[in-house]
Write a protein that holds these residues in place. Sequence first.
Motif, PDB file in Angstrom:
ATOM      1  N   TYR A   1      -5.457   6.006   5.790  1.00 10.59           N
ATOM      2  CA  TYR A   1      -6.828   4.806   5.608  1.00 10.59           C
ATOM      3  C   TYR A   1      -7.926   5.819   5.456  1.00 10.59           C
ATOM      4  O   TYR A   1      -8.800   6.254   4.988  1.00 10.59           O
TER       5      TYR A   1
ATOM      6  N   SER B   1      -2.839   0.239  -7.269  1.00 15.15           N
ATOM      7  CA  SER B   1      -3.658   1.270  -7.004  1.00 15.15           C
ATOM      8  C   SER B   1      -4.127   0.399  -6.492  1.00 15.15           C
ATOM      9  O   SER B   1      -5.055   0.549  -5.110  1.00 15.15           O
TER      10      SER B   1
ATOM     11  N   TRP C   1      -5.673  -0.099  -2.505  1.00 16.09           N
ATOM     12  CA  TRP C   1      -6.650  -0.034  -1.188  1.00 16.09           C
ATOM     13  C   TRP C   1      -7.720  -1.322  -0.405  1.00 16.09           C
ATOM     14  O   TRP C   1      -8.026  -1.377   0.080  1.00 16.09           O
TER      15      TRP C   1
ATOM     16  N   SER D   1       0.881  -1.177   0.238  1.00 18.45           N
ATOM     17  CA  SER D   1       0.277   0.243  -0.117  1.00 18.45           C
ATOM     18  C   SER D   1       0.381   1.275  -0.033  1.00 18.45           C
ATOM     19  O   SER D   1       0.566   2.604  -0.573  1.00 18.45           O
TER      20      SER D   1
END
Length: 337
Positions: free
Chosen positions: A141, A225, A229, A44
């Motif tokens: 986040y 990406s 997520w 991430s």
Amino acid sequence: MQLLILYAQLIGLVSLGFFASSRIPQLSPHTLGQFLFWIGVPISIIAFLRQADLSGAIWIAPICAWIAILLGAGLAWGWIRLCGNREQGAGSSEQGKRAEGAGEAGGEKRATTNYPLPTTNYQLPTQGSFLLAAMVGNTGYIGFPVALAVVGTQYFGWTLFYDLLGSTLGSYGLGVVLAARFGKGKSDRTSLIQAILVNPALWSMGFGLLFRQVPLPAVAESILSSLGWSVVALSLVLIGMRLQHLKSWRNLPKAAVSLTIKMLIVPLVVGSVLTLCGFTGAPQLAIVLQMAMPPAFATLVIAEAYDLDRDLAVTALALGSASLLLTLPLWLWLFGV
């Protein structure tokens, strides 16, 4: 609407982990925590670094981040020591009463029995989770979407630098050092340095800064990406799984204290100092919002990896995420533009 969507996703994924955990073996939360620490979080970091705009004079953001981290840790450690002193004082008073009563019952004979003083109920693993919850916030986040919704894309770089050079290093640098000390009892300097050097998040951050210069096909960029997520979603699921395994809410008072330090005292103090220094406007609001985020998901990942107090980590995360809905309007009122 963006904030409502954000919290709808948060509640949904936590609920998924909570209800699915009853059908998953007991070891699964620990296994998922290890996966996130060694593989998921590094992926991430690399993914989000590629999307970052690192231009502009935003060096104030990481400085404020470290001030907030150290202030939160200092206040949390002071509270732990204060609780220990109070309990020792209560134990000394009780011991004195017992000795006095024994002396009165035995005339000139005095009681010689030594009663051990009670120690603080913040055991080492609990101290580690308590410190982490008061130090670092979920600036990635939850902080990223909140910043985009409140201050817009123009000042998103402030949020990013706060997270990368502040929260990320604070979590997987200083946080890992504390976790190694309180979770596994590693107090020698060599072991603490080793805990930092083998930390995958720091290595992935360095790699990500270099890898962001390498062009990728649109499909590969999209996949990377999506993986980033997906780690966010797994972190929320892990919280739900740990909530399912909570034996009680006995850690609620401790979590409330750490959240008061993390989400109220620290942002109010540092935000007020910024105002006194003439640093106001949207950049100030962006920084204050990151300070006011609930504890980072990294606190649970680290607690899983280093065997800290998982119940306290989950309680602080759950209570903090819910409390954000109440505290966010406060910061918009105090520091809004």
